[in-house]
Write a protein that holds these residues in place. Sequence first.
Motif, PDB file in Angstrom:
ATOM      1  N   THR A  23       1.518   4.210 -19.080  1.00 30.28           N
ATOM      2  CA  THR A  23       1.114   2.937 -18.499  1.00 30.28           C
ATOM      3  C   THR A  23       1.313   2.922 -17.002  1.00 30.28           C
ATOM      4  OG1 THR A  23       3.292   2.036 -18.985  1.00 30.28           O
ATOM      5  CG2 THR A  23       1.557   1.622 -20.590  1.00 30.28           C
ATOM      6  N   SER A  24       2.268   3.681 -16.514  1.00 31.30           N
ATOM      7  CA  SER A  24       2.501   3.807 -15.076  1.00 31.30           C
ATOM      8  C   SER A  24       3.490   4.942 -14.834  1.00 31.30           C
ATOM      9  CB  SER A  24       3.059   2.504 -14.493  1.00 31.30           C
ATOM     10  OG  SER A  24       4.349   2.250 -14.997  1.00 31.30           O
ATOM     11  N   ALA A  25       3.708   5.234 -13.578  1.00 30.15           N
ATOM     12  CA  ALA A  25       4.685   6.264 -13.221  1.00 30.15           C
ATOM     13  C   ALA A  25       6.085   5.762 -13.553  1.00 30.15           C
ATOM     14  CB  ALA A  25       4.572   6.585 -11.737  1.00 30.15           C
ATOM     15  N   PRO A  26       7.011   6.661 -13.849  1.00 34.11           N
ATOM     16  CA  PRO A  26       8.384   6.231 -14.139  1.00 34.11           C
ATOM     17  C   PRO A  26       8.956   5.375 -13.010  1.00 34.11           C
ATOM     18  CG  PRO A  26       8.096   8.568 -14.583  1.00 34.11           C
ATOM     19  CD  PRO A  26       6.848   8.101 -13.898  1.00 34.11           C
ATOM     20  N   GLY A  27       9.543   4.251 -13.355  1.00 29.66           N
ATOM     21  CA  GLY A  27      10.149   3.361 -12.374  1.00 29.66           C
ATOM     22  C   GLY A  27       9.180   2.444 -11.658  1.00 29.66           C
ATOM     23  N   HIS A  28       7.908   2.476 -12.034  1.00 30.71           N
ATOM     24  CA  HIS A  28       6.908   1.630 -11.378  1.00 30.71           C
ATOM     25  C   HIS A  28       7.133   0.169 -11.759  1.00 30.71           C
ATOM     26  CE1 HIS A  28       3.035  -0.181 -10.439  1.00 30.71           C
ATOM     27  NE2 HIS A  28       2.850   0.839  -9.611  1.00 30.71           N
ATOM     28  N   PRO A  29       6.951  -0.766 -10.808  1.00 28.58           N
ATOM     29  CA  PRO A  29       7.104  -2.188 -11.150  1.00 28.58           C
ATOM     30  C   PRO A  29       6.014  -2.636 -12.122  1.00 28.58           C
ATOM     31  CG  PRO A  29       6.295  -1.938  -8.899  1.00 28.58           C
ATOM     32  CD  PRO A  29       6.625  -0.568  -9.401  1.00 28.58           C
ATOM     33  N   ASP A  30       6.242  -3.726 -12.815  1.00 27.63           N
ATOM     34  CA  ASP A  30       5.281  -4.239 -13.797  1.00 27.63           C
ATOM     35  C   ASP A  30       4.070  -4.908 -13.153  1.00 27.63           C
ATOM     36  OD1 ASP A  30       6.845  -3.376 -15.884  1.00 27.63           O
ATOM     37  OD2 ASP A  30       7.898  -5.293 -16.077  1.00 27.63           O
ATOM     38  N   ARG A  31       4.092  -5.086 -11.856  1.00 23.37           N
ATOM     39  CA  ARG A  31       2.982  -5.743 -11.154  1.00 23.37           C
ATOM     40  C   ARG A  31       2.334  -4.744 -10.197  1.00 23.37           C
ATOM     41  NH1 ARG A  31       5.760  -5.593  -6.901  1.00 23.37           N
ATOM     42  NH2 ARG A  31       7.776  -6.435  -6.510  1.00 23.37           N
ATOM     43  N   ASP A  32       1.258  -5.153  -9.572  1.00 19.09           N
ATOM     44  CA  ASP A  32       0.557  -4.344  -8.581  1.00 19.09           C
ATOM     45  C   ASP A  32       1.502  -4.032  -7.425  1.00 19.09           C
ATOM     46  OD1 ASP A  32      -1.154  -3.240  -6.710  1.00 19.09           O
ATOM     47  OD2 ASP A  32      -2.546  -4.920  -6.678  1.00 19.09           O
ATOM     48  N   CYS A  33       1.661  -2.757  -7.102  1.00 16.77           N
ATOM     49  CA  CYS A  33       2.569  -2.365  -6.021  1.00 16.77           C
ATOM     50  C   CYS A  33       1.856  -2.290  -4.675  1.00 16.77           C
ATOM     51  CB  CYS A  33       3.230  -1.033  -6.330  1.00 16.77           C
ATOM     52  SG  CYS A  33       2.101   0.377  -6.250  1.00 16.77           S
ATOM     53  N   GLY A  34       0.531  -2.428  -4.681  1.00 16.50           N
ATOM     54  CA  GLY A  34      -0.229  -2.391  -3.442  1.00 16.50           C
ATOM     55  C   GLY A  34      -0.828  -1.038  -3.121  1.00 16.50           C
ATOM     56  N   ALA A  35      -0.465   0.002  -3.851  1.00 16.94           N
ATOM     57  CA  ALA A  35      -1.055   1.319  -3.619  1.00 16.94           C
ATOM     58  C   ALA A  35      -2.518   1.303  -4.042  1.00 16.94           C
ATOM     59  CB  ALA A  35      -0.293   2.383  -4.411  1.00 16.94           C
ATOM     60  N   TYR A  37      -4.357   3.308  -5.739  1.00 21.33           N
ATOM     61  CA  TYR A  37      -4.621   3.639  -7.136  1.00 21.33           C
ATOM     62  C   TYR A  37      -3.500   3.187  -8.059  1.00 21.33           C
ATOM     63  CZ  TYR A  37      -8.646   6.080  -5.466  1.00 21.33           C
ATOM     64  OH  TYR A  37      -9.850   6.355  -4.894  1.00 21.33           O
ATOM     65  N   CYS A  38      -2.912   2.055  -7.752  1.00 17.89           N
ATOM     66  CA  CYS A  38      -1.870   1.485  -8.604  1.00 17.89           C
ATOM     67  C   CYS A  38      -2.466   1.205  -9.980  1.00 17.89           C
ATOM     68  CB  CYS A  38      -1.340   0.189  -7.985  1.00 17.89           C
ATOM     69  SG  CYS A  38      -0.175  -0.675  -9.051  1.00 17.89           S
ATOM     70  N   PRO A  39      -1.803   1.616 -11.069  1.00 18.61           N
ATOM     71  CA  PRO A  39      -2.344   1.365 -12.406  1.00 18.61           C
ATOM     72  C   PRO A  39      -2.457  -0.119 -12.731  1.00 18.61           C
ATOM     73  CG  PRO A  39      -0.109   2.196 -12.548  1.00 18.61           C
ATOM     74  CD  PRO A  39      -0.524   2.329 -11.115  1.00 18.61           C
ATOM     75  N   ASN A  40      -1.730  -0.958 -12.014  1.00 12.60           N
ATOM     76  CA  ASN A  40      -1.808  -2.401 -12.233  1.00 12.60           C
ATOM     77  C   ASN A  40      -2.679  -3.093 -11.193  1.00 12.60           C
ATOM     78  OD1 ASN A  40       0.044  -2.193 -14.378  1.00 12.60           O
ATOM     79  ND2 ASN A  40       1.730  -2.167 -12.942  1.00 12.60           N
ATOM     80  N   GLY A  41      -3.347  -2.322 -10.359  1.00 11.68           N
ATOM     81  CA  GLY A  41      -4.127  -2.878  -9.265  1.00 11.68           C
ATOM     82  C   GLY A  41      -5.601  -3.036  -9.588  1.00 11.68           C
TER      83      GLY A  41
END
Length: 57
Positions: A23-35, A37-41
């Motif tokens: 679902t995301s990289a280890p330690g990634h926040p549950d929301r859009d991080c702003g990157a 290619y953020c998986p939540n973006g």
Amino acid sequence: MADWPGTEVGATVLEAVRAGLETSAPGHPDRDCGAAYCPNGAIEAWRRLRRAEEEGQ
């Protein structure tokens, strides 16, 4: 690291996220991080939508 997705580890994690294996990289926040290619973006949400549309055709 400016080009983390360009590293071997970064590319592996990014592809796993895009393939839905992670679902995301280890330690990634549950929301859009702003990157970009953020998986939540927005970009990855658009990619998932396009992929679903292409598979539905």
